[in-house]
Design an enzyme around this catalytic site. Structure first.
Site, PDB file in Angstrom:
ATOM      1  N   GLY A 137      -2.148   1.755  -1.316  1.00  0.00           N
ATOM      2  CA  GLY A 137      -3.359   1.623  -0.518  1.00  0.00           C
ATOM      3  C   GLY A 137      -4.568   1.248  -1.359  1.00  0.00           C
ATOM      4  O   GLY A 137      -5.357   0.370  -0.988  1.00  0.00           O
ATOM      5  N   LYS A 191      16.032  -2.744   0.263  1.00  0.00           N
ATOM      6  CA  LYS A 191      15.956  -3.029  -1.179  1.00  0.00           C
ATOM      7  C   LYS A 191      15.675  -1.769  -1.987  1.00  0.00           C
ATOM      8  O   LYS A 191      16.054  -1.684  -3.169  1.00  0.00           O
ATOM      9  CB  LYS A 191      14.917  -4.111  -1.461  1.00  0.00           C
ATOM     10  CG  LYS A 191      13.502  -3.826  -0.956  1.00  0.00           C
ATOM     11  CD  LYS A 191      12.636  -3.100  -1.945  1.00  0.00           C
ATOM     12  CE  LYS A 191      11.272  -2.782  -1.364  1.00  0.00           C
ATOM     13  NZ  LYS A 191      10.403  -2.030  -2.298  1.00  0.00           N
ATOM     14  N   ARG A 229       9.656   3.294  -8.268  1.00  0.00           N
ATOM     15  CA  ARG A 229      10.014   4.710  -8.108  1.00  0.00           C
ATOM     16  C   ARG A 229      11.497   4.870  -7.778  1.00  0.00           C
ATOM     17  O   ARG A 229      12.152   5.784  -8.266  1.00  0.00           O
ATOM     18  CB  ARG A 229       9.153   5.338  -7.004  1.00  0.00           C
ATOM     19  CG  ARG A 229       7.706   5.546  -7.393  1.00  0.00           C
ATOM     20  CD  ARG A 229       6.853   5.873  -6.199  1.00  0.00           C
ATOM     21  NE  ARG A 229       6.623   4.689  -5.381  1.00  0.00           N
ATOM     22  CZ  ARG A 229       5.893   4.673  -4.276  1.00  0.00           C
ATOM     23  NH1 ARG A 229       5.349   5.790  -3.828  1.00  0.00           N
ATOM     24  NH2 ARG A 229       5.703   3.560  -3.595  1.00  0.00           N
ATOM     25  N   ASP A 256      11.645  -9.310  -3.493  1.00  0.00           N
ATOM     26  CA  ASP A 256      11.333  -7.883  -3.560  1.00  0.00           C
ATOM     27  C   ASP A 256      12.497  -7.094  -4.168  1.00  0.00           C
ATOM     28  O   ASP A 256      12.295  -6.130  -4.920  1.00  0.00           O
ATOM     29  CB  ASP A 256      11.015  -7.363  -2.156  1.00  0.00           C
ATOM     30  CG  ASP A 256      10.103  -6.147  -2.175  1.00  0.00           C
ATOM     31  OD1 ASP A 256       9.684  -5.721  -3.261  1.00  0.00           O
ATOM     32  OD2 ASP A 256       9.816  -5.604  -1.090  1.00  0.00           O
ATOM     33  N   ARG A 297      -6.374  11.559   3.726  1.00  0.00           N
ATOM     34  CA  ARG A 297      -6.567  12.992   3.990  1.00  0.00           C
ATOM     35  C   ARG A 297      -7.482  13.631   2.963  1.00  0.00           C
ATOM     36  O   ARG A 297      -8.222  14.563   3.272  1.00  0.00           O
ATOM     37  CB  ARG A 297      -5.220  13.707   3.976  1.00  0.00           C
ATOM     38  CG  ARG A 297      -4.343  13.442   5.177  1.00  0.00           C
ATOM     39  CD  ARG A 297      -3.086  14.272   5.102  1.00  0.00           C
ATOM     40  NE  ARG A 297      -2.339  14.028   3.883  1.00  0.00           N
ATOM     41  CZ  ARG A 297      -1.342  14.782   3.420  1.00  0.00           C
ATOM     42  NH1 ARG A 297      -0.994  15.871   4.074  1.00  0.00           N
ATOM     43  NH2 ARG A 297      -0.704  14.464   2.315  1.00  0.00           N
ATOM     44  N   HIS A 298      -7.403  13.163   1.723  1.00  0.00           N
ATOM     45  CA  HIS A 298      -8.197  13.752   0.642  1.00  0.00           C
ATOM     46  C   HIS A 298      -9.260  12.761   0.172  1.00  0.00           C
ATOM     47  O   HIS A 298      -9.034  11.555   0.150  1.00  0.00           O
ATOM     48  CB  HIS A 298      -7.293  14.144  -0.527  1.00  0.00           C
ATOM     49  CG  HIS A 298      -6.173  15.064  -0.136  1.00  0.00           C
ATOM     50  ND1 HIS A 298      -6.378  16.345   0.303  1.00  0.00           N
ATOM     51  CD2 HIS A 298      -4.823  14.862  -0.093  1.00  0.00           C
ATOM     52  CE1 HIS A 298      -5.216  16.913   0.591  1.00  0.00           C
ATOM     53  NE2 HIS A 298      -4.253  16.036   0.372  1.00  0.00           N
ATOM     54  N   GLU A 318      11.012   6.160  -1.100  1.00  0.00           N
ATOM     55  CA  GLU A 318      11.526   5.958   0.256  1.00  0.00           C
ATOM     56  C   GLU A 318      13.026   5.721   0.300  1.00  0.00           C
ATOM     57  O   GLU A 318      13.690   6.028   1.287  1.00  0.00           O
ATOM     58  CB  GLU A 318      10.798   4.789   0.929  1.00  0.00           C
ATOM     59  CG  GLU A 318       9.351   5.058   1.267  1.00  0.00           C
ATOM     60  CD  GLU A 318       9.171   6.064   2.395  1.00  0.00           C
ATOM     61  OE1 GLU A 318      10.175   6.505   2.975  1.00  0.00           O
ATOM     62  OE2 GLU A 318       8.012   6.422   2.674  1.00  0.00           O
TER      63      GLU A 318
END
EC number: 1.1.1.94
Length: 303
Positions: free
Chosen positions: A12, A161, A225, A214, A30-31, A251
């Protein structure tokens, strides 16, 4: 454009940096974050054009808690499959907004490199060509933005992927060599395409940025990750331990289960995703390699 970004994680904030080059961009989460034009969610929702950058597994609940208005146009920049409903993210968004108000971002784009202004290319996918062009035009000069109408293909490619990226990390973690990784990615791409074909995706999507581009990026770099999850699994670590070390959402861990269950329901041949799921459930990665090599291949026409 005047754009509101919902979600201030790494991706983001990377999009916030990139789109600020040519647009008036606001961001919320949120923060509280020390970012240019960080505002409340209430202020963001007054804008017409939004970009949703939340973890795939919370998008459905977020939309239930924060109903969007019919005037909103949304580009989704998240990738994954909702594990509770087994729905692709575009299917979930279509429950809350008209399809011609939606766009979906895909393509090779590590947040760390986008945040440095390094060049890449992405795809804005939408059935509304004008909306796709409008979002594509918002990207800075260092991000070449193409448009496509293959929403399903882009969504499946972006989710799948991550599972193959876990396999890539396992492959490298076990030091199986460059030949093995190349074979894995090639067969992984065929598997992704086979799965997506069942849901009406276009084959050319998997030969371009959303698919091959990708996949090759995510399945071969420690910036990924999901690739790092694979490295950890190859070292014999438990999934919980790996995710704690990452401190971020991977994910592919959730998507592996979703693909395994969807493939079983629709009788789709997905050997690599199946083995990734079993490894995440505790199977020895070395045994998975043996099982993959010994299986009786039934799709040799696509070798």
């Amino acid at each position: 454009m005047k754009i509101g970004i919902i979600g201030a994680g790494k991706w983001g904030t990377a999009l916030h940096f990139a789109l600020l080059q040519k647009n008036e961009v606001y961001i919320t989460s949120r923060h509280k974050h020390n970012l240019t034009n960080f505002v409340s969610l209430e202020e963001i929702l007054t804008l017409e054009y939004l970009i949703l950058v939340l973890p795939a597994q919370v998008i459905r609940e977020w939309l239930q808690a924060h109903p969007l208005s019919p005037h909103h146009k949304v580009m989704l920049a998240s990738k994954g499959i909702d594990i509770k409903t087994k729905k692709f993210l575009n299917q979930i968004l279509e429950e809350y907004l008209p399809l011609n108000h939606l766009a979906f971002l895909s393509g090779p784009s590590f947040a760390a490199e986008v945040s440095k202004g390094l060049p890449t290319a992405v795809v804005v996918n939408s059935t509304n060509e004008n909306l796709a062009k409008k979002y594509a035009a918002a990207f800075p000069d260092f991000m070449k933005a193409y448009i496509s109408d293959d929403i399903v293909g882009a969504e499946i490619a972006g989710a799948y992927k991550n599972v193959i990226a876990i396999a890539g990390g396992i492959c490298d973690g076990l030091q199986l060599g460059n030949n093995a990784r190349a074979a894995l990615l090639a067969r992984g791409l065929v598997e992704m395409d086979r799965f997506a074909e069942r849901f009406g995706a276009k084959k050319e999507t998997f030969l371009g940025l959303s698919g091959a581009g990708d996949l090759f990026l995510t399945a071969s770099s420690k910036l990924s990750r999901n690739y790092r999850v694979g490295l950890g699994l190859a070292q014999g670590k438990k999934v919980e331990e790996i995710l704690k070390e990452l401190g971020e959402v991977a994910e592919g861990v959730y998507t592996a289960r979703a693909i395994y269950e969807i493939a079983k329901e629709y009788a789709i041949y997905t050997p690599i995703a199946n083995e990734v799921y079993r490894i995440l459930q505790g199977k020895d990665p070395k045994q998975s390699i043996i099982d993959l090599l010994e299986r009786n291949e039934n799709d040799s026409s696509n070798c």
